[in-house]
Design a protein around this motif. Sequence first.
Motif, PDB file in Angstrom:
ATOM      1  N   VAL A  24       0.698  -1.196  -0.019  1.00  0.00           N
ATOM      2  CA  VAL A  24       0.212   0.037  -0.205  1.00  0.00           C
ATOM      3  C   VAL A  24       0.869   1.103   0.189  1.00  0.00           C
ATOM      4  O   VAL A  24       1.806   1.392   0.842  1.00  0.00           O
ATOM      5  CB  VAL A  24      -1.139  -0.063   1.249  1.00  0.00           C
ATOM      6  N   LEU A  25       0.665   2.087  -1.199  1.00  0.00           N
ATOM      7  CA  LEU A  25       1.454   3.434  -1.037  1.00  0.00           C
ATOM      8  C   LEU A  25       0.241   4.576  -0.548  1.00  0.00           C
ATOM      9  O   LEU A  25      -0.676   4.690  -1.110  1.00  0.00           O
ATOM     10  CB  LEU A  25       1.857   3.838  -2.471  1.00  0.00           C
ATOM     11  N   GLU A  26       0.726   5.039   0.650  1.00  0.00           N
ATOM     12  CA  GLU A  26      -0.087   5.986   1.102  1.00  0.00           C
ATOM     13  C   GLU A  26       0.538   7.606   0.967  1.00  0.00           C
ATOM     14  O   GLU A  26       1.925   7.716   1.030  1.00  0.00           O
ATOM     15  CB  GLU A  26      -0.041   6.004   2.710  1.00  0.00           C
ATOM     16  N   ALA A  27      -0.115   8.207  -0.231  1.00  0.00           N
ATOM     17  CA  ALA A  27       0.176   9.714  -0.705  1.00  0.00           C
ATOM     18  C   ALA A  27       0.271  10.742   0.458  1.00  0.00           C
ATOM     19  O   ALA A  27      -0.224  10.429   1.549  1.00  0.00           O
ATOM     20  CB  ALA A  27      -0.630   9.794  -1.706  1.00  0.00           C
ATOM     21  N   ASP A  28       0.829  11.787   0.343  1.00  0.00           N
ATOM     22  CA  ASP A  28       0.911  12.725   0.861  1.00  0.00           C
ATOM     23  C   ASP A  28      -0.345  13.186   1.606  1.00  0.00           C
ATOM     24  O   ASP A  28      -0.899  13.986   2.780  1.00  0.00           O
ATOM     25  CB  ASP A  28       1.549  14.225   0.567  1.00  0.00           C
ATOM     26  N   ASP A  29      -1.399  13.122   0.465  1.00  0.00           N
ATOM     27  CA  ASP A  29      -2.672  13.737   0.775  1.00  0.00           C
ATOM     28  C   ASP A  29      -3.860  12.421   1.649  1.00  0.00           C
ATOM     29  O   ASP A  29      -4.982  12.709   1.926  1.00  0.00           O
ATOM     30  CB  ASP A  29      -3.605  14.203  -0.399  1.00  0.00           C
ATOM     31  N   ILE A 162       8.589   5.255  -8.420  1.00  0.00           N
ATOM     32  CA  ILE A 162       7.826   6.193  -7.506  1.00  0.00           C
ATOM     33  C   ILE A 162       8.466   7.434  -7.327  1.00  0.00           C
ATOM     34  O   ILE A 162       9.657   7.529  -6.934  1.00  0.00           O
ATOM     35  CB  ILE A 162       7.363   5.666  -6.188  1.00  0.00           C
ATOM     36  N   GLY A 163       7.980   8.683  -7.756  1.00  0.00           N
ATOM     37  CA  GLY A 163       8.689   9.949  -7.709  1.00  0.00           C
ATOM     38  C   GLY A 163       8.540  10.277  -6.384  1.00  0.00           C
ATOM     39  O   GLY A 163       7.677  10.644  -5.766  1.00  0.00           O
ATOM     40  N   THR A 164       9.693  10.906  -5.949  1.00  0.00           N
ATOM     41  CA  THR A 164       9.837  11.326  -4.730  1.00  0.00           C
ATOM     42  C   THR A 164      10.703  12.649  -4.568  1.00  0.00           C
ATOM     43  O   THR A 164      11.701  12.504  -5.482  1.00  0.00           O
ATOM     44  CB  THR A 164      10.263  10.554  -3.430  1.00  0.00           C
ATOM     45  N   ALA A 165      10.640  13.472  -3.570  1.00  0.00           N
ATOM     46  CA  ALA A 165      11.671  14.945  -3.697  1.00  0.00           C
ATOM     47  C   ALA A 165      13.398  14.282  -3.658  1.00  0.00           C
ATOM     48  O   ALA A 165      13.930  15.091  -4.260  1.00  0.00           O
ATOM     49  CB  ALA A 165      11.157  15.628  -2.742  1.00  0.00           C
ATOM     50  N   PRO A 247       7.010  -8.630   6.785  1.00  0.00           N
ATOM     51  CA  PRO A 247       5.588  -8.409   6.810  1.00  0.00           C
ATOM     52  C   PRO A 247       5.139  -7.033   7.627  1.00  0.00           C
ATOM     53  O   PRO A 247       5.596  -6.840   8.638  1.00  0.00           O
ATOM     54  CB  PRO A 247       4.793  -9.582   7.380  1.00  0.00           C
ATOM     55  N   ARG A 248       4.248  -6.211   6.676  1.00  0.00           N
ATOM     56  CA  ARG A 248       3.816  -5.013   7.224  1.00  0.00           C
ATOM     57  C   ARG A 248       4.947  -3.778   7.772  1.00  0.00           C
ATOM     58  O   ARG A 248       4.436  -2.822   8.282  1.00  0.00           O
ATOM     59  CB  ARG A 248       2.876  -5.255   8.651  1.00  0.00           C
ATOM     60  N   GLN A 249       5.981  -4.168   7.165  1.00  0.00           N
ATOM     61  CA  GLN A 249       7.039  -2.912   7.289  1.00  0.00           C
ATOM     62  C   GLN A 249       6.789  -1.819   6.664  1.00  0.00           C
ATOM     63  O   GLN A 249       6.266  -1.756   5.525  1.00  0.00           O
ATOM     64  CB  GLN A 249       8.441  -3.709   7.010  1.00  0.00           C
ATOM     65  N   THR A 250       6.914  -0.662   7.084  1.00  0.00           N
ATOM     66  CA  THR A 250       6.557   0.514   6.254  1.00  0.00           C
ATOM     67  C   THR A 250       7.701   1.388   6.103  1.00  0.00           C
ATOM     68  O   THR A 250       8.601   1.615   7.168  1.00  0.00           O
ATOM     69  CB  THR A 250       5.566   1.259   7.280  1.00  0.00           C
ATOM     70  N   PHE A 251       7.967   1.973   5.095  1.00  0.00           N
ATOM     71  CA  PHE A 251       9.021   2.804   4.561  1.00  0.00           C
ATOM     72  C   PHE A 251       8.524   4.420   4.338  1.00  0.00           C
ATOM     73  O   PHE A 251       7.525   4.350   3.599  1.00  0.00           O
ATOM     74  CB  PHE A 251       9.941   2.178   3.403  1.00  0.00           C
ATOM     75  N   ASP A 252       9.005   5.272   5.120  1.00  0.00           N
ATOM     76  CA  ASP A 252       8.939   6.529   4.834  1.00  0.00           C
ATOM     77  C   ASP A 252       9.757   6.955   3.638  1.00  0.00           C
ATOM     78  O   ASP A 252      10.911   7.211   3.673  1.00  0.00           O
ATOM     79  CB  ASP A 252       9.325   7.395   6.073  1.00  0.00           C
ATOM     80  N   LEU A 253       9.065   7.211   2.465  1.00  0.00           N
ATOM     81  CA  LEU A 253       9.642   7.561   1.402  1.00  0.00           C
ATOM     82  C   LEU A 253       9.834   9.231   1.286  1.00  0.00           C
ATOM     83  O   LEU A 253      10.339   9.644   0.217  1.00  0.00           O
ATOM     84  CB  LEU A 253       8.793   7.366   0.051  1.00  0.00           C
ATOM     85  N   GLY A 254       9.303   9.989   1.936  1.00  0.00           N
ATOM     86  CA  GLY A 254       9.502  11.273   2.094  1.00  0.00           C
ATOM     87  C   GLY A 254       8.367  11.979   1.084  1.00  0.00           C
ATOM     88  O   GLY A 254       7.503  11.488   0.624  1.00  0.00           O
ATOM     89  N   PRO A 255       8.479  13.338   0.868  1.00  0.00           N
ATOM     90  CA  PRO A 255       7.581  14.222   0.184  1.00  0.00           C
ATOM     91  C   PRO A 255       7.416  13.531  -1.513  1.00  0.00           C
ATOM     92  O   PRO A 255       8.489  13.240  -1.948  1.00  0.00           O
ATOM     93  CB  PRO A 255       7.718  15.650  -0.043  1.00  0.00           C
ATOM     94  N   ALA A 256       6.153  13.587  -2.024  1.00  0.00           N
ATOM     95  CA  ALA A 256       6.125  13.272  -3.518  1.00  0.00           C
ATOM     96  C   ALA A 256       6.827  14.288  -4.218  1.00  0.00           C
ATOM     97  O   ALA A 256       7.040  15.422  -4.056  1.00  0.00           O
ATOM     98  CB  ALA A 256       4.714  12.893  -3.962  1.00  0.00           C
ATOM     99  N   ALA A 257       7.322  13.607  -5.633  1.00  0.00           N
ATOM    100  CA  ALA A 257       7.344  14.648  -6.479  1.00  0.00           C
ATOM    101  C   ALA A 257       7.028  14.127  -8.028  1.00  0.00           C
ATOM    102  O   ALA A 257       6.684  13.113  -8.249  1.00  0.00           O
ATOM    103  CB  ALA A 257       9.152  14.374  -6.616  1.00  0.00           C
TER     104      ALA A 257
END
Length: 257
Positions: A24-29, A162-165, A247-257
């Motif tokens: 699951v990719l959770e967006a900034d919004d 996936i584009g990130t800043a 399993p269920r590990q979450t990565f903070d990718l930072g702001p989108a770009a």
Amino acid sequence: MRLQFLGTGAAFTLADDNFQSNAVLEADDGRRLLIDCGSDVRWALKAAGLSRQDIDAVYISHLHGDHIGGMEWFGFTSYFCPGTARPDLFLCDALAEPLWHSALKAGMEALDFGRARLDHYFSVHPLPPDGRFRFGGAALDLVPVLHIRAGDGEMWSYGLSIGTAAGPVLFTSDCLSQPERLMPWYRAARLIFHDCDTGPRPGGAHAHYSELSTLPADIKARMWLYHHKDGPLPDARAAGFLGFVRPRQTFDLGPAA
């Protein structure tokens, strides 16, 4: 943005604490994109504290059951649950017709009003193999990868960049070892999530751990491994990788770009 792996296992995983490799990719919004929708996805979402109502869109990489086996459930819950919005569906245009006609139509065509189509359940967005779509402010580029050589034919999967800043993040989806094809994507990515078979020997559908271990050190230093078989795993960190995703590990990718 955040990327959470609902599971990290291969297609046939039966581990008590693991599921198939959907994410699951959770967006900034706050909107959520389900990356693949395999046959155990409803249980995988529940284990992550999520439900169908928490997902706004789906991306399908290819048509194996551990990546589309939950689409009937997902489509029906969207259609029949009052107040649930019709989700967006992003996929390569080559997959749209067989997804419906070869996988979903038999169980989903008959509805109370008559004969349904895929777009009765989803807002469908077919994309070219090298296409791009935007989700929650992020640009996501399709990355075509060879999954299976089948005699004189081939099966392709479509990963995501996936584009990130801070720079692109590569999610390979299911793919054979193909460094010659993927090296430009490897070099561009600041972080890589890579399909990795951990069976006793390389097979005909996935990059094997022994093959990935031969990649340059600077590539492995940015690479997480997933889609592994049940059982003990090699010491990926000692081999220069970031490790195997849990399993269920979450990565903070930072702001989108």
